[in-house]
Design a protein around this motif. Sequence first.
Motif, PDB file in Angstrom:
ATOM      1  N   VAL A  81       0.874  -1.170   0.000  1.00  0.00           N
ATOM      2  CA  VAL A  81       0.000   0.000   0.000  1.00  0.00           C
ATOM      3  C   VAL A  81       0.914   1.222   0.000  1.00  0.00           C
ATOM      4  O   VAL A  81       1.600   1.496   0.988  1.00  0.00           O
ATOM      5  CB  VAL A  81      -0.929   0.022   1.227  1.00  0.00           C
ATOM      6  CG1 VAL A  81      -1.802   1.268   1.206  1.00  0.00           C
ATOM      7  CG2 VAL A  81      -1.792  -1.233   1.265  1.00  0.00           C
ATOM      8  N   ALA A  82       0.955   1.925  -1.123  1.00  0.00           N
ATOM      9  CA  ALA A  82       1.855   3.063  -1.296  1.00  0.00           C
ATOM     10  C   ALA A  82       1.097   4.349  -1.030  1.00  0.00           C
ATOM     11  O   ALA A  82       0.225   4.739  -1.808  1.00  0.00           O
ATOM     12  CB  ALA A  82       2.435   3.060  -2.704  1.00  0.00           C
ATOM     13  N   ASN A  83       1.433   4.998   0.070  1.00  0.00           N
ATOM     14  CA  ASN A  83       0.775   6.241   0.463  1.00  0.00           C
ATOM     15  C   ASN A  83       1.702   7.431   0.214  1.00  0.00           C
ATOM     16  O   ASN A  83       2.902   7.357   0.477  1.00  0.00           O
ATOM     17  CB  ASN A  83       0.401   6.186   1.945  1.00  0.00           C
ATOM     18  CG  ASN A  83       0.152   7.571   2.547  1.00  0.00           C
ATOM     19  OD1 ASN A  83       0.996   8.090   3.265  1.00  0.00           O
ATOM     20  ND2 ASN A  83      -0.979   8.170   2.241  1.00  0.00           N
ATOM     21  N   ASP A  84       1.135   8.505  -0.295  1.00  0.00           N
ATOM     22  CA  ASP A  84       1.887   9.755  -0.393  1.00  0.00           C
ATOM     23  C   ASP A  84       0.899  10.913  -0.401  1.00  0.00           C
ATOM     24  O   ASP A  84      -0.235  10.770  -0.873  1.00  0.00           O
ATOM     25  CB  ASP A  84       2.757   9.795  -1.654  1.00  0.00           C
ATOM     26  CG  ASP A  84       3.920  10.763  -1.488  1.00  0.00           C
ATOM     27  OD1 ASP A  84       5.027  10.305  -1.129  1.00  0.00           O
ATOM     28  OD2 ASP A  84       3.732  11.975  -1.697  1.00  0.00           O
ATOM     29  N   ILE A  85       1.349  12.051   0.088  1.00  0.00           N
ATOM     30  CA  ILE A  85       0.489  13.236   0.138  1.00  0.00           C
ATOM     31  C   ILE A  85       0.461  13.957  -1.195  1.00  0.00           C
ATOM     32  O   ILE A  85      -0.404  14.797  -1.444  1.00  0.00           O
ATOM     33  CB  ILE A  85       0.970  14.171   1.271  1.00  0.00           C
ATOM     34  CG1 ILE A  85      -0.158  15.107   1.713  1.00  0.00           C
ATOM     35  CG2 ILE A  85       2.232  14.939   0.873  1.00  0.00           C
ATOM     36  CD1 ILE A  85       0.125  15.834   3.012  1.00  0.00           C
ATOM     37  N   SER A  86       1.402  13.613  -2.082  1.00  0.00           N
ATOM     38  CA  SER A  86       1.528  14.297  -3.368  1.00  0.00           C
ATOM     39  C   SER A  86       0.885  13.501  -4.494  1.00  0.00           C
ATOM     40  O   SER A  86       1.316  12.401  -4.825  1.00  0.00           O
ATOM     41  CB  SER A  86       3.015  14.519  -3.697  1.00  0.00           C
ATOM     42  OG  SER A  86       3.187  14.897  -5.049  1.00  0.00           O
ATOM     43  N   GLY A  87      -0.138  14.079  -5.096  1.00  0.00           N
ATOM     44  CA  GLY A  87      -0.771  13.428  -6.234  1.00  0.00           C
ATOM     45  C   GLY A  87       0.163  13.315  -7.426  1.00  0.00           C
ATOM     46  O   GLY A  87       0.121  12.338  -8.178  1.00  0.00           O
ATOM     47  N   ALA A  88       1.028  14.325  -7.612  1.00  0.00           N
ATOM     48  CA  ALA A  88       1.968  14.284  -8.732  1.00  0.00           C
ATOM     49  C   ALA A  88       2.943  13.120  -8.589  1.00  0.00           C
ATOM     50  O   ALA A  88       3.240  12.419  -9.567  1.00  0.00           O
ATOM     51  CB  ALA A  88       2.727  15.607  -8.820  1.00  0.00           C
ATOM     52  N   GLN A  89       3.430  12.897  -7.386  1.00  0.00           N
ATOM     53  CA  GLN A  89       4.361  11.792  -7.172  1.00  0.00           C
ATOM     54  C   GLN A  89       3.668  10.446  -7.386  1.00  0.00           C
ATOM     55  O   GLN A  89       4.223   9.537  -8.025  1.00  0.00           O
ATOM     56  CB  GLN A  89       4.952  11.861  -5.759  1.00  0.00           C
ATOM     57  CG  GLN A  89       5.918  13.013  -5.539  1.00  0.00           C
ATOM     58  CD  GLN A  89       7.291  12.770  -6.158  1.00  0.00           C
ATOM     59  OE1 GLN A  89       7.442  12.058  -7.150  1.00  0.00           O
ATOM     60  NE2 GLN A  89       8.298  13.393  -5.580  1.00  0.00           N
ATOM     61  N   LEU A  90       2.462  10.298  -6.873  1.00  0.00           N
ATOM     62  CA  LEU A  90       1.762   9.027  -7.057  1.00  0.00           C
ATOM     63  C   LEU A  90       1.396   8.789  -8.519  1.00  0.00           C
ATOM     64  O   LEU A  90       1.342   7.634  -8.967  1.00  0.00           O
ATOM     65  CB  LEU A  90       0.514   8.973  -6.178  1.00  0.00           C
ATOM     66  CG  LEU A  90       0.773   8.753  -4.685  1.00  0.00           C
ATOM     67  CD1 LEU A  90      -0.547   8.665  -3.925  1.00  0.00           C
ATOM     68  CD2 LEU A  90       1.608   7.500  -4.433  1.00  0.00           C
ATOM     69  N   SER A  91       1.167   9.847  -9.266  1.00  0.00           N
ATOM     70  CA  SER A  91       0.929   9.695 -10.702  1.00  0.00           C
ATOM     71  C   SER A  91       2.153   9.107 -11.384  1.00  0.00           C
ATOM     72  O   SER A  91       2.045   8.211 -12.243  1.00  0.00           O
ATOM     73  CB  SER A  91       0.573  11.047 -11.321  1.00  0.00           C
ATOM     74  OG  SER A  91       0.361  10.917 -12.715  1.00  0.00           O
ATOM     75  N   LEU A  92       3.340   9.576 -10.988  1.00  0.00           N
ATOM     76  CA  LEU A  92       4.579   9.017 -11.528  1.00  0.00           C
ATOM     77  C   LEU A  92       4.733   7.555 -11.112  1.00  0.00           C
ATOM     78  O   LEU A  92       5.160   6.709 -11.903  1.00  0.00           O
ATOM     79  CB  LEU A  92       5.779   9.833 -11.044  1.00  0.00           C
ATOM     80  CG  LEU A  92       5.875  11.260 -11.583  1.00  0.00           C
ATOM     81  CD1 LEU A  92       6.971  12.025 -10.842  1.00  0.00           C
ATOM     82  CD2 LEU A  92       6.146  11.255 -13.080  1.00  0.00           C
ATOM     83  N   LEU A  93       4.369   7.251  -9.863  1.00  0.00           N
ATOM     84  CA  LEU A  93       4.443   5.868  -9.388  1.00  0.00           C
ATOM     85  C   LEU A  93       3.520   4.967 -10.202  1.00  0.00           C
ATOM     86  O   LEU A  93       3.907   3.856 -10.585  1.00  0.00           O
ATOM     87  CB  LEU A  93       4.087   5.816  -7.901  1.00  0.00           C
ATOM     88  CG  LEU A  93       4.174   4.448  -7.205  1.00  0.00           C
ATOM     89  CD1 LEU A  93       4.470   4.631  -5.720  1.00  0.00           C
ATOM     90  CD2 LEU A  93       2.894   3.633  -7.361  1.00  0.00           C
ATOM     91  N   ARG A  94       2.304   5.436 -10.461  1.00  0.00           N
ATOM     92  CA  ARG A  94       1.348   4.608 -11.205  1.00  0.00           C
ATOM     93  C   ARG A  94       1.845   4.316 -12.616  1.00  0.00           C
ATOM     94  O   ARG A  94       1.577   3.241 -13.162  1.00  0.00           O
ATOM     95  CB  ARG A  94      -0.008   5.309 -11.246  1.00  0.00           C
ATOM     96  CG  ARG A  94      -0.687   5.404  -9.881  1.00  0.00           C
ATOM     97  CD  ARG A  94      -2.073   6.023  -9.980  1.00  0.00           C
ATOM     98  NE  ARG A  94      -2.594   6.345  -8.658  1.00  0.00           N
ATOM     99  CZ  ARG A  94      -2.716   7.572  -8.165  1.00  0.00           C
ATOM    100  NH1 ARG A  94      -2.359   8.610  -8.923  1.00  0.00           N
ATOM    101  NH2 ARG A  94      -3.189   7.762  -6.962  1.00  0.00           N
ATOM    102  N   THR A  95       2.562   5.255 -13.210  1.00  0.00           N
ATOM    103  CA  THR A  95       3.141   5.016 -14.530  1.00  0.00           C
ATOM    104  C   THR A  95       4.304   4.037 -14.444  1.00  0.00           C
ATOM    105  O   THR A  95       4.397   3.086 -15.229  1.00  0.00           O
ATOM    106  CB  THR A  95       3.624   6.341 -15.147  1.00  0.00           C
ATOM    107  OG1 THR A  95       2.505   7.218 -15.306  1.00  0.00           O
ATOM    108  CG2 THR A  95       4.273   6.113 -16.500  1.00  0.00           C
TER     109      THR A  95
END
Length: 230
Positions: A81-95
């Motif tokens: 479960v990868a949590n982060d407060i930054s939507g931009a960072q999680l968008s990069l993670l999802r890619t």
Amino acid sequence: MAHALLSAPSHELKSQIAKTYDAIASQYNAWTAPHHEVRLDYLNRLLPHLPSSGARILELGAGAGDPGTALLASLPGAHVVANDISGAQLSLLRTRLASEISAGKVETREGDMMDLAFSEDDLDAVVGLYSIIHLPREEQGEMLRRIGKWVRGGGWLLVNFSGKASEGSVQMGWLEEGKESQNAMYWSSWSPAESRRLVQEAGFRIEVEELGGEEGPGVNFLWVLAQKVE
């Protein structure tokens, strides 16, 4: 004059942290890449303690998923479960980790880590690298107490804290040298002794405790690997 964020409500503080990480995602990821070796060293100390298959792991401050999420998701049958407060960072993670997400090995949860909820004994491990230090000090102990409930007996915690006490500090234009910026970053920390006490009070027995992992002149961290008491 003290920065207004130092006395702002917690939700305003977190909103600014998220905004800043969104704005500097590429700079941050380039800046932190040379320090991956340090993160990987401690992550690789954790891995032998995890179940050989099917580990459930929460990663606080997963960022773009490199190197932590990618390594944890490589474990057989792992679910991260990868949590982060930054939507931009999680968008990069999802890619970056699209195949692992499709395979059910990684799920993302955007937002303040204080808003997360898990059942008791639900997790085999929690990893929080360079993330809990963004919480106000009064929230850090509560976060650790929650982690102590979520992690099963015999499970593990890998976390780092600042190597010195700070009631709170704000830096404008962090990682944006040469550019006027209203982006502000916030950190706080207890002393190493108090951080250690909070980990132990959350129900963990400390197995590794080291000061190091310097990421700049005079900047070091307290690294803790601890096992939940059964």
